[in-house]
Every structure is written in structure tokens, then in C-alpha cells.
Design a protein around this motif. Structure first.
Motif, PDB file in Angstrom:
ATOM      1  N   ARG A  50       0.834  -1.193   0.000  1.00 60.30           N
ATOM      2  CA  ARG A  50       0.000   0.000   0.000  1.00 60.30           C
ATOM      3  C   ARG A  50       0.874   1.251   0.000  1.00 60.30           C
ATOM      4  O   ARG A  50       0.595   2.238  -0.680  1.00 60.30           O
ATOM      5  CB  ARG A  50      -0.889  -0.010   1.240  1.00 60.30           C
ATOM      6  CG  ARG A  50      -2.163   0.753   1.015  1.00 60.30           C
ATOM      7  CD  ARG A  50      -3.098   0.507   2.149  1.00 60.30           C
ATOM      8  NE  ARG A  50      -3.564   1.765   2.681  1.00 60.30           N
ATOM      9  CZ  ARG A  50      -4.126   1.884   3.874  1.00 60.30           C
ATOM     10  NH1 ARG A  50      -4.262   0.837   4.666  1.00 60.30           N
ATOM     11  NH2 ARG A  50      -4.540   3.051   4.279  1.00 60.30           N
ATOM     12  N   GLU A  54       1.042   4.085  -2.922  1.00 57.97           N
ATOM     13  CA  GLU A  54       0.767   5.500  -2.696  1.00 57.97           C
ATOM     14  C   GLU A  54       1.894   6.383  -3.207  1.00 57.97           C
ATOM     15  O   GLU A  54       1.833   7.600  -3.064  1.00 57.97           O
ATOM     16  CB  GLU A  54       0.491   5.750  -1.216  1.00 57.97           C
ATOM     17  CG  GLU A  54      -0.974   5.503  -0.933  1.00 57.97           C
ATOM     18  CD  GLU A  54      -1.324   5.533   0.536  1.00 57.97           C
ATOM     19  OE1 GLU A  54      -0.500   6.036   1.328  1.00 57.97           O
ATOM     20  OE2 GLU A  54      -2.414   5.051   0.868  1.00 57.97           O
ATOM     21  N   GLU A  56       5.232   6.061  -2.417  1.00 56.51           N
ATOM     22  CA  GLU A  56       6.467   6.067  -1.639  1.00 56.51           C
ATOM     23  C   GLU A  56       7.452   5.125  -2.313  1.00 56.51           C
ATOM     24  O   GLU A  56       7.063   4.206  -3.043  1.00 56.51           O
ATOM     25  CB  GLU A  56       6.187   5.533  -0.227  1.00 56.51           C
ATOM     26  CG  GLU A  56       5.729   6.592   0.741  1.00 56.51           C
ATOM     27  CD  GLU A  56       6.880   7.414   1.285  1.00 56.51           C
ATOM     28  OE1 GLU A  56       8.034   7.181   0.872  1.00 56.51           O
ATOM     29  OE2 GLU A  56       6.599   8.300   2.109  1.00 56.51           O
TER      30      GLU A  56
ATOM     31  N   ASN B  20      -7.940  11.540  -3.473  1.00 54.20           N
ATOM     32  CA  ASN B  20      -6.648  11.013  -3.051  1.00 54.20           C
ATOM     33  C   ASN B  20      -6.536   9.548  -3.427  1.00 54.20           C
ATOM     34  O   ASN B  20      -7.518   8.835  -3.528  1.00 54.20           O
ATOM     35  CB  ASN B  20      -6.480  11.161  -1.545  1.00 54.20           C
ATOM     36  CG  ASN B  20      -6.460  12.616  -1.155  1.00 54.20           C
ATOM     37  OD1 ASN B  20      -5.858  13.433  -1.851  1.00 54.20           O
ATOM     38  ND2 ASN B  20      -7.157  12.940  -0.081  1.00 54.20           N
ATOM     39  N   ARG B  21      -5.293   9.136  -3.572  1.00 51.77           N
ATOM     40  CA  ARG B  21      -5.011   7.795  -4.039  1.00 51.77           C
ATOM     41  C   ARG B  21      -5.327   6.767  -2.967  1.00 51.77           C
ATOM     42  O   ARG B  21      -4.887   6.912  -1.831  1.00 51.77           O
ATOM     43  CB  ARG B  21      -3.527   7.758  -4.349  1.00 51.77           C
ATOM     44  CG  ARG B  21      -3.126   6.806  -5.405  1.00 51.77           C
ATOM     45  CD  ARG B  21      -1.631   6.861  -5.494  1.00 51.77           C
ATOM     46  NE  ARG B  21      -1.209   7.431  -6.766  1.00 51.77           N
ATOM     47  CZ  ARG B  21       0.028   7.259  -7.229  1.00 51.77           C
ATOM     48  NH1 ARG B  21       0.922   6.596  -6.532  1.00 51.77           N
ATOM     49  NH2 ARG B  21       0.370   7.782  -8.387  1.00 51.77           N
ATOM     50  N   VAL B  22      -6.072   5.753  -3.316  1.00 51.69           N
ATOM     51  CA  VAL B  22      -6.215   4.594  -2.441  1.00 51.69           C
ATOM     52  C   VAL B  22      -5.354   3.475  -3.009  1.00 51.69           C
ATOM     53  O   VAL B  22      -4.672   2.758  -2.283  1.00 51.69           O
ATOM     54  CB  VAL B  22      -7.679   4.138  -2.348  1.00 51.69           C
ATOM     55  CG1 VAL B  22      -7.796   2.896  -1.488  1.00 51.69           C
ATOM     56  CG2 VAL B  22      -8.541   5.255  -1.795  1.00 51.69           C
ATOM     57  N   TYR B  23      -5.398   3.352  -4.323  1.00 53.91           N
ATOM     58  CA  TYR B  23      -4.538   2.386  -4.993  1.00 53.91           C
ATOM     59  C   TYR B  23      -4.188   2.956  -6.356  1.00 53.91           C
ATOM     60  O   TYR B  23      -5.010   3.617  -6.986  1.00 53.91           O
ATOM     61  CB  TYR B  23      -5.259   1.044  -5.166  1.00 53.91           C
ATOM     62  CG  TYR B  23      -4.505   0.070  -6.024  1.00 53.91           C
ATOM     63  CD1 TYR B  23      -3.487  -0.699  -5.481  1.00 53.91           C
ATOM     64  CD2 TYR B  23      -4.788  -0.055  -7.379  1.00 53.91           C
ATOM     65  CE1 TYR B  23      -2.771  -1.579  -6.281  1.00 53.91           C
ATOM     66  CE2 TYR B  23      -4.073  -0.939  -8.180  1.00 53.91           C
ATOM     67  CZ  TYR B  23      -3.067  -1.701  -7.614  1.00 53.91           C
ATOM     68  OH  TYR B  23      -2.347  -2.561  -8.400  1.00 53.91           O
ATOM     69  N   LYS B  48       0.329  11.971  -9.956  1.00 49.69           N
ATOM     70  CA  LYS B  48      -0.581  12.604  -8.992  1.00 49.69           C
ATOM     71  C   LYS B  48      -1.330  13.758  -9.646  1.00 49.69           C
ATOM     72  O   LYS B  48      -2.513  13.974  -9.382  1.00 49.69           O
ATOM     73  CB  LYS B  48       0.218  13.100  -7.773  1.00 49.69           C
ATOM     74  CG  LYS B  48       0.861  11.952  -7.010  1.00 49.69           C
ATOM     75  CD  LYS B  48       0.411  11.912  -5.561  1.00 49.69           C
ATOM     76  CE  LYS B  48       0.617  10.527  -5.000  1.00 49.69           C
ATOM     77  NZ  LYS B  48       1.141  10.467  -3.655  1.00 49.69           N
ATOM     78  N   GLN B 121      -9.624  -0.672   2.258  1.00 49.31           N
ATOM     79  CA  GLN B 121      -8.420  -0.566   3.080  1.00 49.31           C
ATOM     80  C   GLN B 121      -8.315  -1.732   4.054  1.00 49.31           C
ATOM     81  O   GLN B 121      -7.219  -2.219   4.333  1.00 49.31           O
ATOM     82  CB  GLN B 121      -8.429   0.763   3.827  1.00 49.31           C
ATOM     83  CG  GLN B 121      -8.061   1.899   2.884  1.00 49.31           C
ATOM     84  CD  GLN B 121      -8.060   3.233   3.582  1.00 49.31           C
ATOM     85  OE1 GLN B 121      -8.744   3.408   4.587  1.00 49.31           O
ATOM     86  NE2 GLN B 121      -7.339   4.180   3.042  1.00 49.31           N
TER      87      GLN B 121
END
Lengths: 934, 189
Positions: A50, A54, A56, B20-23, B48, B121
Motif C-alpha cells: 500500500r 501510494e 512512496e 486522493n489515491r487509495v490504490y 498525482k 483498506q
């Protein structure tokens, strides 16, 4: 970290994610523990993934450490942990080092793992292999390909596909097994289903096998043909995706060899009624795309049934099917709108589609298919709902309307009313208003009837317009067009209002516009008032405004008193420069800076256009843009959803259309520059006209030659640009020998020819042949021959091998003709019929063309041959009618005499009959042109 | 123009209700030279930005399909997440639709209580597996949602810690019961 927060992350349900370092340390400690706790490890892996998802990333050493400890988890036999481990391996393999060390563990799984993890293992295998180790997977992949389990077979096929760039040879070794995988139907084994789900067999393995097979055989045309024959049999392919793949394969083949198309026609016809919509769509796409490139190879029935298929897709409930069908129809509508008129009822019902993309596509398509009869009703439909849609869509619609105004000048009244309505009543931002103003400016320039009304309304609009950019453009337009209208004083009032009320930017623009009215012939009394107005402005508080007013006053005075042509030119210029070449000249002037700008910049070499010529060029660009631009530049965007990226493109599109054309412009400028920089050619004086570049060889030939004809007052120069496409051969002493077709009658005298000393691989260079010519128009055909000495090159040093002498060789290239069209520049005239009738000398010629070409192709050829501008949108020949009239207008490049042509075409079964009627101020040019059309 | 490449999916995205990014996974074919990869797959910053603009275009517009910056985008908006599938502009829309439906429906199958942000999540591992079984490096792997769901394993359950010392267990229980009984009796008296 307090126990509280730590506990928070213990809970899988928490939406929050600990930071990168915590996850790293947790992973490192947990994965190295013994015995392994599978539940906790899977949770940690998912957290790690995850984090990566995102955005990272880990530094390489940490990633490697993670990869290493994750590979320790292979000890634990739990399948559900194993699946996670493979995900992590796939994700980490691109950022960590030494990924090879996991190879043996993965391979063990591929051999002995359960059916559940085998596919995962196979797919993870590709990411850890590299060029040197890929071959070791051959046996494993091969046996997996033939596995009866569809997931395992698919995994092996896709993995081999991924490996192709580094191990094509390995994949080639099981090409037979791959072929069998296409033929084999592999259902899911229902006996040992693991979970609660009962999978349906989609036979998608066929799709993967076909994709791989294509890659392995793509260079072998015969093999591909065989594949199609083998698999097009109705029952072989069960997978929908594989069928689509097969259609694409056909498409690929006919793009390579257009002649194959006819043999595929029955098959395609069959596919059009396939049960899968995707196959129908792909086939229709293939047929219509192919028809755009090779109109005469597609039978009318096939095209019609493709359109019918699309038509029926327009009414299905699935949004994407409708969307896809519309996209294809929209593409067709740009080239041959008459072919899809049958879809109009469906299109009209889609105007109110809840998906705005679809409704906008429908409208723009409808506007293209619109004929003179239904345009005004269409416009009234749009007027009803345009105020309800968002800005983006309004812009698209206005753009479509704008092209209409060029295509259907007769309908100007309805179009103009529409534009005025949205301009005045529409709410919208700068971009939207700007587009409307653009459209109006187009109408003012190209539709003379609409000029007065459009200008008046623009005047009204600037009374309360909040956008400086638009105001300045309108003021400029008023200054340009206003003085030549019947009542210039009207505009003066509006412009002066701006001087009183607006800010300094607009005031300065208004001053320039005002000054242009001072010398108008239509209202001689106006001059005095302008001068007095300008005097008043000369006391303005802003210095730029004052300066402009003062300069304008000076010019006007001197222009009046002494009939000074230069001053007149400044007040009201009749020429504009060729902007691309001016720009490139200026930038090279600035960058070279040879003598710190002691020598002034020389503008004489830059082409100047009169207003008519400039308009002609612009109109021509717009016409070409209509035809090609949409298709090729990928400008096929979902209407309106592109404002961010597209907005800029659109803004630039009126200044200089697409990039391609811009480059084309620059190329011709560059050629002219190269030419004029040569000492011998400089003496010839100014360049009068250059032709377009003409391809003289196959674009795939070893040496690609392109010719350009340059005309000077007393000379003609043929330029041959030669590109050496070979990689290991250089050409020495390249020359082009031109022999006139009739040497005895030739009135051209060869002066000199310039050769290329050495043409290295993949280089382009130019040869020139120069001729002396009388001031008259001279027409001539040349047979051309390329002679050169080939030298083999050392592949390492790129120097010629010493021991080879090189040998003389010749290469035939196409003939080049200097014809009447080369003496003509295209030009614009608002009222063609009047202009035609006024010209004195008439010439008529009749042709009978036996070639099998369509009217459209003939029209295109006429436009190119005559270099005239087609007017009143006669450049589109209707494909549903057998006759057409083309109206062409141009000016002599030498002396500027006007020439107008009316060409009537009638298509019969025997060929095309053509009657050309030309009128011109220059009798010789006229007769040359009319008699030399073909 | 039509490309017979199997790499038909360019990215899979899940964005939450505020963009916003979840996946996110921007697929890049493995073993492909760097210069042939699309810009989007290389720079997180560009990704992004792309997501932000895409979200602005699609949020609260239920149009399912659109063309965005030369990509074909299929999407479906749920209560607080939106699923996206991004493909090449030349790809067959129905093929992408098939892949998108597989992606969407398989999530529906494995997430018992429906598709929402919290659920995704909480079951991030199974979601990841489902996506991985649908698309592999941009190749559509399977289009049947049930087939995909059947290949996704549930997380392992914790093995219970059983102590095997039977004797001690029984005696202990007996002792415990005896002491409790005594206590009760004493309290009762």
C-alpha cells in the motif's frame, strides 16, 4: 512510539498507515522471525504494498534487504501467504538489487506448487529473470503452456510475452505449443474449486496465445495469413478478446498490403454480424479506417453495412458501446459525411444523452453530416440547449459551427445569428468568448456578405466586454476591416468610446485602430476628425498611448501632404510578413550576433503576402486542417474534457495550425534559405516562388529523393533533397542529371549543377541544377537520374574502408515537371463569380480522363497541379453524385495577374469528362494553365 | 494504427471521495527499454497531477467513459471511492469495458459488504490479489469475475495455540473447579 498508536496499526481495519520507517522495521523483524506467523506477514506485506502504491519508494539498499527477507517466507507452505509474497516480489523487483537469488525458490513453486500458486509463481518469474538467465526458464514455461489448467497456461503465455524483448529465441522454441494453446479450449477444472466461486470459462488463454504467436511471427506475412485462415473458422476461437485480436491482425495485414483487402471482404462482412459487440466495433473500425486511406478498394456495400452495424450500436443501452460507435462515426464524418447521413435520426436522439461526451460527439457529427437543407434547423436545435451545457461543451459546439461557416458560406445568416446570440446572452469564461470571437473573425474574413453585420455586433460586444485580450483583437480587426466598409464613421465612434473608457492597454490598441481610418477612401471627411481625435489622445496620461498617438499623427500628416508611400504603408499596411520565417530569421540574427548588431536586420528576404494571399494561405490551412488534422493529430479528443491540455493546442491552432504543417512551413523556409545562401544562386535575385516538395521516389526506397522547384525572374532552380537510408554505405559525388524531355525544343539553358561530395548514412543533403530562363512562362519536363559512387563503411569508425574503391552506380528517379501551376500563388476572393466575370481573357479546354479515380482524387490533383485556392468549399466532391464543379482562384507569381478557373467534372462509366474554363488578366498564363491541367 | 499488443491497460486507479489515491498502478511492461515507457509510468509527480485532473473531470459526472489526455478512461463512482481503468486511446472500448467490468465485479465479489473506502483498506491484501489476477503488467489476464475471485485467497487464520499437556489440563481444571466450589459454599454459609 506510544503503545496507543502502535495498537492502532495492529488493527488491520485502520485506514491510517504507519510511516515508511515503521513499516520497514516491522517487516524486517517479522519476516526474519521463526516460526513465521503467516497472518501477520500477509498483513505487513499488504501494508508495504500500500505504501508503494501510494507513491512512496525505498532506497535501493532497503529495498534489497526487504526483498531478501521476503524471500525467506518461501519456507512457509501456506498458499495465501505465498500469493502475497509473489505480489511483493513483483513490486520490489524493479527497485531492488540481486533479485536473481529468488529464482530457484520461484522455480520450485512452478514445478511443485499447488495449482493455486503456480500461476502466481510463473508470473513472478519474469520479473526476476534477466537476459542471461531467461533461457533457463524455457522448459518450465513450455510445460506450463501445455498445462490443461487455463490460469497456468495463460500465466506462462503472458510471461513469455513479457520476456520477448530479452528472450525472443527462447519463446520461439515453443511456438508449436503456443499454436496448440490457441486451438485448445481449456475449461476451468470444476472438481477442485477452492473457494465459494464457480468460475465461467472465458477461454482467454486463446487471446494470450494469439498475442504471443503474432509477436513471434510478425515479420512473416505468409505465416500470418495462414493464422487468419486457420482461426477465422467460426468455432476455433471462443474467447471474445481473441476474436478482437484476430480482427486487429487482419487490420495489421491490410495496412501493410492494401491489395489483400478484397480477399478479406467476405470474412469482414461476416464479422460485422458477430455476436460480440467488441468484434463488430473492431471490424467496423477497420473497414472505415481503411476506406479513409484507400477509398476505391472498399466496396460500397461493405462500407454501408459497417455503417449499419455502427448505427445499430448507437441504440444499445451500454454506454461504452454507444461511445465507441460514435467515435468511429465521428471519424468517418470528417472525411465522408454523406456516408453516414443514414444515422442522423439516431444521432439526433443522442443529443440528449445523459453522458455529455456522447451528446457532444453526436452534435459535432451531426454538424458535419449536415447538408444545406438541414443546417438551419440543426442550429435552432442547438440554440435551444446550448445555454444549459458546461463551458467545455459550448466551446466544442462553437468550434463545429465555425467550420460550418467555412463549409456553407450560403448559410451565413443562421450561423451568424447563432454566434451573436451566444456571444451576447451566453454566460461563459474567456476561452468560450474567445472562441466565438474567433468564429466571427473567420466569418468576417471569409464570408464577405456577413462582414458588416458581424462587425457591427462585435462593436456592440466590446461596449461591455471584460476581457482585455478579446477587446484588443476586436479593435485590431475593426482597424483592419473597418476602413473598407461603406460606413467607416460608425466604427470610429465605437473605437473612440474605448479610448475614453478603458485602461491603457486597450487605449493603445484603439489608437492604432483609429489611425487606420484616417486614410479611408470611403469617407474623406473622416480624416480630419481622426486627426483631431488623435490630437486629443496625445495628451493621454499613459506614455504608450501618447507615443502611439503622436507617431500616428506624424505618419498621417506626412502621408497626406507628400503622398509619401512609406508613411501610407505604416498607417495602413498592405503586406504582412511570413511569420514563421520572420521568426526563425530573427532568432538566428539574435543568436549569431556577428558584429554586435552593427548590421541592421535584413527583411527583404522574407516573403511578404498581400492581404488576399494571406487569407488564401489561412483558408487553405483551415481546409486542410479540416480534412487531415482531425484524423492524424490525435485531436480526436472527447469533446470538452480536455481544456487543460487541449486549450493551449486550440489557442495555437488558429495562429499556425498543426505542428506538422508548421514544420512543413519551416521546411520550405529552410530550403529557400539554404538556396539563397549559395553564392551562385544569390545572383539570380529574389526568389519568386517555390513549389511544394514532391516525392520523386518510393518513400521506402534506399535513397529517398524529394524535389522542389524554385523560380526566379530569369532563372529556375531544381532542388533535389536526397536521404541516404542505408546504414553502412556512404555515397560520394552525388549528382542529379536532368535531361529535358524534348532536348531540341527546350528553351531552358542549363547553367550549372551543384553536387554533394559525400552523403553519409541516414543523412539528408541537397543537389541543385540551375537553368537560365526567359522572363516568359516556360514549361518543361525533366527526366532525372541520380548518379553516385558507393563506398562501404567500416561499421565501427564510420569511415570508408580503404581497400574498396567504390563503384559507380545509377538510380532512376521520377520525372519532374515545371508546369503552369508553378507560376501561380493561391489567392482569395470573396465573390468568385463576379471576379471571374470581370477577367478579360478566356480559355476553354476539354479533357477525357480514362484513369480509374474518384472525383475527389481528381479534385485534389487539380488543386495541387494548379496551386490555386479552391473557393466556396468546392474542394469536396460529393461521393453520391457523378458531377462536380470546382472553382479555383490564384495569382501569377511573376506579375500578380489574377486567374480564375471553373472546372466541371462529370463521371461516367468510361472515365471522367472534364471541362475547364479559365479567365485571367494574362492570356498566355491562362492558356498554359488551362491546357496543362493534367 | 491498430496495435496488436497485449499491453492494452495502462493503469488501474482507485481514488477516494476527495481525489486522493487509495490504490494506483501504472503498468510498465517488464524488460522494455526505459525510453519506450510512457512518461506517466515514470514520474510519481506527473501521476498525482494526472489523478487530480482526472478526478476533477469525473467526480459527480456519471459518464462511465471518456477520453482524457489521449487516454481512454473507464470509471465507476461509488459512495466514497471511484474505480478507474485507463487504456490506450486506440484500444477497443468494449475490450477495456470487459476488463473494467471484471475488475469491478471481482472486487464486488470479494468485498462482502460492498465497495467502499474502508472496506478496500481493510481488505487491501485481497484487493491487491484480485487486481493482480485481472491485469498482469498491463495484459488482461482474466475477464470472468468469478474466476478471478476464485483465485484470490483469504488471509490465513491464526493457528490457535493448543497446549497438549492433557494430564495437567484435567487436574488443573479439577483443582480450579474444586476451589471455586469451596468458595461458593463458604460464601453461601
Amino acid at each position: 512510539m506510544s503503545t496507543h498508536t502502535y495498537k492502532k496499526f495492529e488493527n488491520a481495519g485502520s485506514g491510517d498507515l504507519p510511516d515508511r520507517m515503521t513499516i520497514y522495521q516491522d517487516c524486517m523483524s517479522e519476516f526474519n522471525e521463526s516460526p513465521v506467523n503467516p497472518k501477520r506477514c500477509r498483513l505487513l506485506i499488504s501494508r508495504l504494498l500500500r505504501l508503494l502504491a501510494e507513491g512512496e519508494t525505498f532506497p535501493e539498499n532497503e529495498a534489497t534487504a526487504l526483498f531478501f527477507s521476503i524471500s525467506k517466507l518461501f519456507q512457509h507452505p501456506n498458499d495465501s501467504l505465498r500469493q502475497s509474497v509473489y505480489l511483493a516480489i513483483k513490486a520490489l523487483s524493479s527497485i531492488s538489487e540481486d533479485v536473481l537469488m529468488a529464482t530457484s525458490s520461484i522455480m520450485k513453486d512452478v514445478q511443485n506448487g499447488s495449482d493455486l500458486v503456480k500461476p502466481n509463481a510463473i508470473r513472478a518469474l519474469t520479473t526476476v529473470l534477466d537476459e542471461s538467465t531467461a533461457f533457463s526458464a524455457e522448459r518450465l514455461l513450455k510445460s506450463a503452456v501445455v498445462n490443461k489448467h487455463p490460469s497456468i497456461s495463460s500465466a506462462a503465455l503472458t510471461s513469455s510475452y513479457h520476456l520477448l524483448p530479452i528472450a525472443e529465441a527462447t519463446a520461439k522454441r515453443f511456438v508449436n505449443e503456443t499454436q496448440e494453446a490457441v486451438m485448445d479450449l481449456k475449461p476451468f477444472p470444476h472438481r477442485n474449486v477452492v473457494g465459494d466461486y464457480y468460475p465461467n470459462s472465458t477461454f482467454i488463454t486463446q487471446y494470450h496465445a494469439l498475442g504471443l504467436l503474432y509477436q513471434l511471427k510478425k515479420s512473416d506475412k505468409m505465416a500470418l495469413l495462414k493464422l487468419i485462415r486457420q482461426f477465422s473458422d467460426n468455432n476455433t476461437l471462443k474467447s471474445q478478446l481473441a476474436k478482437v485480436g484476430l480482427v486487429k491482425l487482419v487490420s495489421e495485414l491490410v495496412t501493410r498490403d492494401a491489395q489483400l483487402f478484397s480477399s478479406f471482404q467476405p470474412l469482414l462482412n461476416n464479422w460485422l454480424s458477430n455476436k460480440y459487440e467488441s468484434v463488430q466495433l473492431e471490424t467496423a473500425k477497420l473497414i472505415t479506417n481503411f476506406a479513409i486511406q484507400h477509398p476505391h478498394l472498399v466496396s460500397a456495400e461493405l462500407h454501408a453495412s459497417a455503417v449499419t452495424t455502427l448505427q445499430s450500436l448507437l441504440t444499445v443501452p451500454r454506454v461504452s458501446a454507444r461511445f465507441a460507435a460514435l467515435r468511429i462515426l465521428n471519424r468517418v464524418s470528417m472525411v465522408s459525411p454523406e456516408k453516414i447521413v443514414v444515422c442522423n435520426p439516431e444521432l439526433e436522439s443522442l443529443i440528449n444523452d445523459p453522458n455529455r461526451n456522447i451528446s457532444t460527439y453526436a452534435i459535432t457529427t451531426l454538424l458535419k453530416t449536415g447538408t444545406e437543407s438541414n443546417i438551419s434547423s440543426l442550429i435552432s436545435t442547438i440554440t435551444k440547449f446550448i445555454h444549459e451545457v458546461s463551458d467545455d461543451f459550448k466551446i466544442i459546439i462553437v468550434d463545429a459551427i465555425r467550420t460550418l461557416s467555412i463549409n456553407f458560406p450560403q448559410e451565413w445568416m443562421a450561423i451568424l445569428n447563432f454566434l451573436i446570440d451566444v456571444l451576447k446572452n451566453g454566460e461563459g469564461g474567456l476561452k468560450f468568448k474567445n472562441n466565438i470571437v474567433e468564429a466571427l473573425i473567420d466569418m468576417v474574413s471569409f464570408v464577405p456578405q456577413a462582414k458588416d453585420l458581424a462587425l457591427e455586433n462585435l462593436c456592440d460586444f466590446i461596449e461591455d466586454c471584460e476581457f482585455n485580450e478579446i477587446l484588443v483583437r476586436i479593435l485590431h480587426l475593426l482597424g483592419k476591416e473597418g476602413p473598407s466598409t461603406a460606413t467607416p464613421s460608425l466604427y470610429v465612434r465605437h473605437i473612440y468610446n474605448r479610448v475614453v473608457l478603458e485602461n491603457s492597454i486597450i487605449r493603445s490598441a484603439a489608437v492604432v485602430a483609429l489611425s487606420k481610418f484616417a486614410l479611408t477612401k470611403n469617407d474623406p471627411t473622416l480624416g480630419e476628425s481622426i486627426v483631431s481625435l488623435l490630437r486629443r489622445i496625445a495628451n493621454d496620461q499613459d506614455d504608450e498611448v501618447r507615443d502611439r498617438a503622436t507617431i500616428a499623427l506624424k505618419f498621417i500628416e506626412s502621408a497626406k501632404k507628400e503622398e509619401n508611400p512609406e508613411a501610407r504603408e505604416f498607417v495602413q499596411s498592405r503586406y504582412s510578413y511570413d511569420l514563421p520565417s520572420l521568426e526563425s530569421k530573427l532568432s538566428s540574427y539574435i543568436s549569431s550576433n556577428a558584429d554586435s548588431f552593427q548590421t541592421p536586420f535584413d527583411v527583404t528576404n522574407i516573403r511578404k503576402y498581400t492581404e488576399d494571399e494571406a487569407k488564401a494561405i489561412e483558408l487553405k490551412k483551415k481546409q486542410e486542417q479540416l480534412l487531415k488534422g482531425h484524423l492524424e493529430n490525435g485531436s480526436e479528443s472527447t469533446p470538452g474534457l480536455e481544456e487543460g491540455s487541449k486549450g493551449e493546442k486550440r489557442d495555437s491552432s488558429y495562429a499556425g495550425p498543426s505542428l506538422d504543417e508548421h514544420q512543413e512551413d519551416l521546411r520550405s523556409t529552410k530550403y529557400a534559405e539554404e538556396l539563397l545562401s549559395m553564392e551562385q544562386i544569390k545572383e539570380f535575385g529574389p526568389l519568386v516562388n517555390s513549389s511544394r516538395t514532391i516525392d520523386l521516389t518510393d518513400p521506402e526506397a534506399e535513397f529517398v529523393v524529394r524535389g522542389v522547384k524554385h523560380l526566379f525572374n530569369n532563372h529556375a532552380v531544381l532542388q533535389f533533397n536526397i536521404t541516404n537510408t542505408l546504414t553502412d554505405i556512404a555515397l560520394d559525388n552525388v549528382t542529379v542529371t536532368c535531361t529535358p524531355e524534348n532536348p531540341s525544343e527546350s528553351s531552358l539553358e542549363e547553367l550549372f549543377s551543384l553536387s554533394i561530395d559525400r552523403l553519409s548514412p541516414s543523412q539528408e543533403a541537397a543537389c541543385y541544377v540551375a537553368y537560365n530562363k526567359s522572363e516568359e512562362i516556360v514549361m518543361e519536363g525533366f527526366l532525372n537520374n541520380l548518379t553516385f559512387t558507393t563506398r562501404e563503411l567500416d561499421p565501427e569508425t564510420q569511415q570508408p574502408l580503404d581497400d574498396t574503391e567504390g563503384f559507380q552506380d545509377e538510380f532512376d528517379i521520377d520525372s519532374i515537371f515545371l508546369n503552369a501551376g508553378d507560376y501561380i500563388k493561391s489567392s482569395f476572393v470573396g465573390d468568385f463569380t463576379n471576379a471571374f466575370d470581370e477577367l478579360p481573357n478566356e480559355e476553354v479546354a476539354v479533357y477525357n480522363i480514362k484513369e480509374n479515380i474518384t472525383l475527389q482524387e481528381l479534385v485534389d490533383r487539380l488543386v495541387v497541379n494548379t496551386s490555386c485556392l479552391p473557393l466556396e468549399s468546392t474542394q469536396y466532391a460529393p461521393s453520391d453524385s457523378s458531377s462536380h464543379t470546382v472553382k479555383l482562384f490564384g495569382k501569377s507569381a511573376l506579375k500578380g495577374e489574377k486567374i480564375a478557373l471553373v472546372v466541371k467534372l462529370i463521371k461516367t462509366s468510361k472515365g471522367i469528362a472534364m471541362k475547364a474554363q479559365g479567365r485571367s488578366e494574362d492570356a498566355t498564363l491562362c492558356s498554359y494553365l488551362v491546357n496543362g491541367l493534367m | 494504427m491498430t496495435d496488436l499488443s497485449l499491453y492494452s491497460v495502462q493503469a488501474i486507479l482507485i481514488l477516494d471521495g476527495s481525489g486522493n489515491r487509495v490504490y494506483a498502478n501504472y503498468y510498465r511492461p517488464p524488460h522494455q527499454p526505459e525510453e519506450q515507457l510512457s512518461v506517466l509510468s515514470q514520474s510519481v509527480k506527473k501521476q498525482k497531477e494526472f489523478e487530480k485532473q482526472l478526478f476533477a473531470k469525473t467526480h459527480k459526472h456519471d459518464s462511465e467513459i471518456l477520453i482524457f489526455e489521449d487516454h481512454l478512461v473507464l470509471y465507476k463512482e461509488y459512495l466514497d471511492v471511484t474505480l478507474y481503468l485507463i487504456g490506450s486511446i486506440e484500444e477497443n472500448e468494449m475490450v477495456l469495458q470487459l476488463a473494467f467490468t471484471a475488475f469491478k465485479d471481482s472486487l464486488d465479489l470479494i468485498l462482502n459488504s460492498g465497495i467502499d473506502k474502508k472496506n478496500i483498506q481493510e481488505h487491501y491484501d485481497t484487493v491487491l490479489l484480485a487486481i493482480d489476477e485481472t491485469i498482469d503488467h498491463g495484459v488482461i489476464l482474466e475477464t470472468d469475475p468469478a474466476a478471478i475471485a476464485s483465485r484470490v485467497t483469504k488471509p490465513p487464520v491464526n493457528e490457535p495455540q493448543i497446549s497438549l499437556d492433557l494430564d495437567k489440563g484435567l487436574l488443573g481444571a479439577w483443582g480450579f473447579a474444586k476451589s471455586r466450589l469451596q468458595e461458593k459454599l463458604q460464601q453461601g454459609i
